[in-house]
Design an enzyme around this catalytic site. Structure first.
Site, PDB file in Angstrom:
ATOM      1  N   GLY A  10       0.850  -1.208  -0.044  1.00  0.00           N
ATOM      2  CA  GLY A  10      -0.084   0.063  -0.125  1.00  0.00           C
ATOM      3  C   GLY A  10       0.915   1.381  -0.009  1.00  0.00           C
ATOM      4  O   GLY A  10       0.717   2.224   0.374  1.00  0.00           O
ATOM      5  N   LEU A  15      -0.581   6.803   4.167  1.00  0.00           N
ATOM      6  CA  LEU A  15       0.311   6.490   5.250  1.00  0.00           C
ATOM      7  C   LEU A  15       1.615   5.663   4.654  1.00  0.00           C
ATOM      8  O   LEU A  15       2.751   5.953   5.070  1.00  0.00           O
ATOM      9  CB  LEU A  15      -0.265   5.325   6.348  1.00  0.00           C
ATOM     10  CG  LEU A  15       0.548   4.788   7.352  1.00  0.00           C
ATOM     11  CD1 LEU A  15       1.310   5.868   8.158  1.00  0.00           C
ATOM     12  CD2 LEU A  15      -0.331   4.097   8.384  1.00  0.00           C
ATOM     13  N   ASP A  34       2.437  -2.172  -4.344  1.00  0.00           N
ATOM     14  CA  ASP A  34       0.802  -1.701  -4.375  1.00  0.00           C
ATOM     15  C   ASP A  34       0.176  -2.111  -5.833  1.00  0.00           C
ATOM     16  O   ASP A  34       0.984  -2.698  -6.735  1.00  0.00           O
ATOM     17  CB  ASP A  34       1.059  -0.080  -4.602  1.00  0.00           C
ATOM     18  CG  ASP A  34      -0.222   0.540  -3.824  1.00  0.00           C
ATOM     19  OD1 ASP A  34      -1.389   0.214  -4.145  1.00  0.00           O
ATOM     20  OD2 ASP A  34      -0.170   1.413  -2.978  1.00  0.00           O
ATOM     21  N   TYR A 142     -15.659  -2.107   7.156  1.00  0.00           N
ATOM     22  CA  TYR A 142     -14.056  -1.577   7.607  1.00  0.00           C
ATOM     23  C   TYR A 142     -13.840  -1.787   9.105  1.00  0.00           C
ATOM     24  O   TYR A 142     -12.817  -2.488   9.405  1.00  0.00           O
ATOM     25  CB  TYR A 142     -13.629  -0.173   7.066  1.00  0.00           C
ATOM     26  CG  TYR A 142     -12.464   0.667   7.622  1.00  0.00           C
ATOM     27  CD1 TYR A 142     -11.410   0.165   7.100  1.00  0.00           C
ATOM     28  CD2 TYR A 142     -12.218   1.636   8.488  1.00  0.00           C
ATOM     29  CE1 TYR A 142     -10.057   0.551   7.552  1.00  0.00           C
ATOM     30  CE2 TYR A 142     -11.232   2.082   9.084  1.00  0.00           C
ATOM     31  CZ  TYR A 142     -10.107   1.693   8.414  1.00  0.00           C
ATOM     32  OH  TYR A 142      -8.889   2.311   8.772  1.00  0.00           O
TER      33      TYR A 142
HETATM   34  C1  AKB Z   1     -11.399   6.549   7.958  1.00  0.00           C
HETATM   35  O1  AKB Z   1     -12.014   7.722   8.236  1.00  0.00           O
HETATM   36  O2  AKB Z   1     -12.059   5.474   7.507  1.00  0.00           O
HETATM   37  C2  AKB Z   1      -9.978   6.293   8.435  1.00  0.00           C
HETATM   38  C3  AKB Z   1      -9.652   5.622   9.907  1.00  0.00           C
HETATM   39  C4  AKB Z   1     -10.202   6.609  11.010  1.00  0.00           C
HETATM   40  O3  AKB Z   1      -9.372   4.594   9.927  1.00  0.00           O
HETATM   41  N1  AKB Z   1      -9.316   7.514   8.439  1.00  0.00           N
END
Ligand code: AKB
Length: 319
Positions: A10, A15, A34, A142
């Site tokens: 990545g 980052l 990547d 996520y």
């Molecule tokens: C997001 O907004 O999804 C990221 C995080 C807080 O992990 N920046």
């Protein structure tokens, strides 16, 4: 003794770019991975391989060919993007992590893995200021992938001896590469909308307070936790780390000290619901005690550094 080889998966991301630059400037050997080549000029001279982290055979071949010793696995679908394509996000986030952990368990040369977790592991019921061991019911794909990923890291450490280390990052704000698909991205993208004819349209409410961090502190955290003696790390999942908390109107007030005429309007969208499920701040005592975490940058310094990096010339700026 062979030198370390730091592989950043990545590497073209927000980052990844900053970590690669920091390691390179520190004199380390760095390999960039990547699905698209990094564009930041200082990285163009470093070795780059196009690898999709979902392809474990390709990943294994590259780790072997370059004798990789340290893996920074940063490739992921973030909170907002992930909600638009949940199956894809789950596949990318979980497969990628499991491939890396599995290879680290099976390849003698890989000494350490760094994998970032996130404040997205928290959700309703975690508390306004989330404790290290707060209740976690993430509100996004996520967040679920980070929460489960933390448990996989702990499992691979305990059962396969993988030295994998992790921190829960808040919104990260840096200058070298843009973020993509996060809920905290407003705090970076606003700096590209300071001087246009139209006001900046913020996708969160003016009062939505979130934990945030300057990229220098984020990179510092990764390098610092990796250099800590393993025996000092009581947490085998991911450490809470806290730097600052602000809401959009506080950030924009600070920006107006540099750009007095800066105008904003608010049009909260689906990202507002994600943001309101996250805590305002994190208790990070364990990270401070175990490996000396101590952030250096607060809101005024963060805004100054973003303005400086973009070389924004305003009547009130010191240039
Ligand atoms: C997001 O907004 O999804 C990221 C995080 C807080 O992990 N920046």
């Amino acid at each position: 003794m062979p030198q370390d080889m730091h592989c950043i998966i990545g590497a073209a991301g927000q980052l990844g770019t900053e970590l690669a630059v920091a390691l390179h400037h520190a004199g380390e050997r760095v390999l960039l991975l990547d699905i698209q080549a990094p564009t930041y000029p200082a990285l163009l001279e470093l070795p780059f391989e196009t690898v999709d982290v979902r392809d474990q055979a390709a990943l294994s071949a590259v780790f072997g060919a370059y004798n990789v010793t340290h893996v920074y696995h940063l490739a992921a679908a973030l909170s907002a993007r992930g909600e638009q394509d949940p199956q894809w996000a789950w596949d990318l986030n979980m497969k990628g992590l499991l491939h890396v952990l599995d290879l680290a368990a099976g390849m003698d040369g890989i000494a350490q893995v760094f994998w970032p977790s996130s404040i997205a592991v928290f959700g309703p019921g975690s508390g306004v200021v989330a404790a290290q061991s707060a209740y976690r019911l993430p509100s996004t794909v996520y967040g679920i992938s980070k929460n489960v990923g933390e448990q996989w890291c702990s499992w691979y450490h305990q059962h396969r001896g993988v030295d994998v280390r992790s921190v829960r990052y808040p919104g990260l704000i840096g200058t070298l590469a843009p973020p993509g698909g996060g809920t905290t991205d407003y705090a970076v993208e606003v700096f590209d909308h300071l001087h246009g004819p139209d006001p900046y349209t913020c996708f969160l409410k003016a009062e939505e307070r979130l934990p945030m961090m300057h990229m220098d502190d984020a990179v510092g955290a990764a390098l610092q936790i990796l250099s800590a003696p393993r025996a000092s790390l009581r947490c085998t999942e991911a450490y809470n780390i806290n730097a600052m908390s602000f809401n959009p109107q506080e950030l924009f007030a600070e920006i107006r000290r540099h750009v007095p005429g800066f105008k904003v309007e608010y049009a909260p969208d689906f990202r507002q619901n994600i943001a309101s499920s996250w805590p305002d701040a994190l208790h990070d005592d364990m990270a401070r005690e175990d490996w000396g975490w101590a952030p250096k940058i607060g809101l005024p310094a963060l805004v100054s550094s973003m303005m400086e990096a973009r070389k924004v010339q305003t009547p009130s700026s010191p240039h």
